[in-house]
Design a protein around this motif. Sequence first.
Motif, mmCIF file in Angstrom:
data_model
loop_
_atom_site.group_PDB
_atom_site.id
_atom_site.type_symbol
_atom_site.label_atom_id
_atom_site.label_comp_id
_atom_site.label_asym_id
_atom_site.label_seq_id
_atom_site.Cartn_x
_atom_site.Cartn_y
_atom_site.Cartn_z
ATOM 1 N N PRO A 180 0.945 -1.313 0.527
ATOM 2 C CA PRO A 180 0.373 -0.242 0.195
ATOM 3 C C PRO A 180 0.436 1.469 -0.052
ATOM 4 O O PRO A 180 2.080 1.446 0.483
ATOM 5 C CB PRO A 180 -1.180 -0.305 1.211
ATOM 6 C CG PRO A 180 -0.247 -1.539 1.654
ATOM 7 C CD PRO A 180 0.668 -1.804 1.592
ATOM 8 N N GLU A 181 0.177 2.423 -0.632
ATOM 9 C CA GLU A 181 1.008 4.075 -1.137
ATOM 10 C C GLU A 181 0.646 4.309 0.995
ATOM 11 O O GLU A 181 -0.208 4.256 1.322
ATOM 12 C CB GLU A 181 -0.091 4.682 -1.477
ATOM 13 C CG GLU A 181 0.543 4.478 -2.944
ATOM 14 C CD GLU A 181 -0.051 5.258 -3.754
ATOM 15 O OE1 GLU A 181 0.489 5.622 -4.660
ATOM 16 O OE2 GLU A 181 -1.892 5.012 -4.343
ATOM 17 N N GLY A 182 2.121 5.121 0.926
ATOM 18 C CA GLY A 182 1.879 6.318 2.467
ATOM 19 C C GLY A 182 3.073 4.808 3.289
ATOM 20 O O GLY A 182 3.488 3.820 3.543
ATOM 21 N N LYS A 183 3.819 6.099 3.915
ATOM 22 C CA LYS A 183 5.074 5.445 5.015
ATOM 23 C C LYS A 183 3.983 4.113 5.987
ATOM 24 O O LYS A 183 4.596 3.152 6.569
ATOM 25 C CB LYS A 183 6.069 6.398 5.394
ATOM 26 C CG LYS A 183 5.885 7.504 4.865
ATOM 27 C CD LYS A 183 7.326 7.834 5.414
ATOM 28 C CE LYS A 183 6.398 9.439 6.113
ATOM 29 N NZ LYS A 183 7.325 10.430 6.374
ATOM 30 N N ALA A 186 2.803 0.705 4.718
ATOM 31 C CA ALA A 186 3.629 0.403 4.238
ATOM 32 C C ALA A 186 4.238 0.027 5.478
ATOM 33 O O ALA A 186 4.816 -0.495 5.130
ATOM 34 C CB ALA A 186 4.691 0.673 3.307
ATOM 35 N N GLY A 187 4.112 0.290 6.589
ATOM 36 C CA GLY A 187 4.583 -0.168 7.628
ATOM 37 C C GLY A 187 6.275 0.057 7.887
ATOM 38 O O GLY A 187 7.011 -1.052 8.647
ATOM 39 N N LEU A 188 6.682 0.923 7.336
ATOM 40 C CA LEU A 188 8.163 1.251 7.654
ATOM 41 C C LEU A 188 8.510 2.104 8.463
ATOM 42 O O LEU A 188 7.435 3.375 9.103
ATOM 43 C CB LEU A 188 8.212 2.464 6.481
ATOM 44 C CG LEU A 188 8.132 2.101 4.849
ATOM 45 C CD1 LEU A 188 8.438 3.143 3.717
ATOM 46 C CD2 LEU A 188 8.573 0.665 4.511
ATOM 47 N N LYS A 189 9.571 2.698 9.290
ATOM 48 C CA LYS A 189 9.920 2.803 10.349
ATOM 49 C C LYS A 189 11.283 4.137 10.469
ATOM 50 O O LYS A 189 10.835 3.720 9.287
ATOM 51 C CB LYS A 189 10.853 1.774 11.124
ATOM 52 C CG LYS A 189 10.238 0.769 11.318
ATOM 53 C CD LYS A 189 10.567 0.026 12.866
ATOM 54 C CE LYS A 189 10.286 -0.755 13.113
ATOM 55 N NZ LYS A 189 11.745 -2.527 13.978
ATOM 56 N N GLU A 190 10.447 5.133 10.854
ATOM 57 C CA GLU A 190 10.946 6.709 10.156
ATOM 58 C C GLU A 190 13.174 6.135 9.982
ATOM 59 O O GLU A 190 13.767 6.562 9.269
ATOM 60 C CB GLU A 190 11.421 7.724 11.643
ATOM 61 C CG GLU A 190 10.201 7.895 11.970
ATOM 62 C CD GLU A 190 9.613 8.866 10.121
ATOM 63 O OE1 GLU A 190 10.940 9.717 10.003
ATOM 64 O OE2 GLU A 190 8.754 9.063 9.821
ATOM 65 N N ALA A 191 13.867 5.490 11.152
ATOM 66 C CA ALA A 191 15.274 4.866 11.225
ATOM 67 C C ALA A 191 15.608 4.054 9.840
ATOM 68 O O ALA A 191 16.595 4.587 9.242
ATOM 69 C CB ALA A 191 15.172 3.825 12.040
ATOM 70 N N GLU A 192 14.276 3.644 9.681
ATOM 71 C CA GLU A 192 14.901 2.830 8.089
ATOM 72 C C GLU A 192 14.791 3.569 6.849
ATOM 73 O O GLU A 192 15.424 3.462 5.888
ATOM 74 C CB GLU A 192 13.955 1.905 8.098
ATOM 75 C CG GLU A 192 13.710 0.567 8.729
ATOM 76 C CD GLU A 192 12.077 -0.120 8.691
ATOM 77 O OE1 GLU A 192 12.801 -1.496 8.723
ATOM 78 O OE2 GLU A 192 11.368 -0.054 8.395
#
Length: 274
Positions: A180-183, A186-192
């Motif tokens: 899915p679109e969006g941080k 998509a379950g993305l971390k700020e550090a990543e």
Amino acid sequence: MPRVIWKGAISFGLVHVPVALYPASSESGIDFDWLDKRTMDPVGYQRINKRTGKVVDKQHIVRGTKVDDGGYVVLSDDEIRNAYPKTMQSIEIECFVRADQIPFVHLEKPYYLEPVGKSEKVYALLREAMLSAGVIGIARVVMHLKEHLAAVIPAGPALMLDTLRWVDEIRPWNELKLPPEGKAAAGLKEAELKMAGQLIEDMTEPWHAERFADRFTEAIHALVKQRAEAGKTERVRPLEEAGPGEPQGNVVDLTELLKRSLGERKKPPTRKRA
């Protein structure tokens, strides 16, 4: 210099710019010929009658379009040209847009446009006006009995034409399993994201096309050279074949009509009487 593949005119408003179209790209890969391994004779392509298995001469082949009842409507080249003659010899610009509005997926194949006759001034006029406005032209053109959507693009001293894929030729991405679109979605971390951004920044550099080469082609050329120097070659008797004829085209040479074009654009639409 490659041969001319089309002649006609760019039209915008009432202004026509006679041009010749040249291919702007070439295939740089390995050109493998087909050979019969038993005799080392060249193997070519032939037009075969699928029912009889016999070779059909080009003069006996016609164009047919299959219809719903299983039959075919047969059309000659002249009938096809007469059915849609408007853009057969014209690159008709319908509007101008900013280049960054066209997704890369629509880009297909580039060509050079060269002014023909005494059209250098109006050619330069269109090129410089488009550069000043920061736009490219969206046009229609018919080549090889097929209509193409195309972009007319100023590039250095040249005007280029890049054919575009029609919107119904682009497959939708909803048929694929994509994240899915969006941080957050998509379950993305700020550090990543921070580390990925840093890596992208470190790898970002100015574009230099000459830095990139076809390594596969270079490796095959090296292998061929090694085999040839070792005497590991096969003798093939060449077959003499007639080359294709030069295409013909009519060029329309019209005067500059910028003022009239602007006037036509500003005219209010006429109302039909009830």
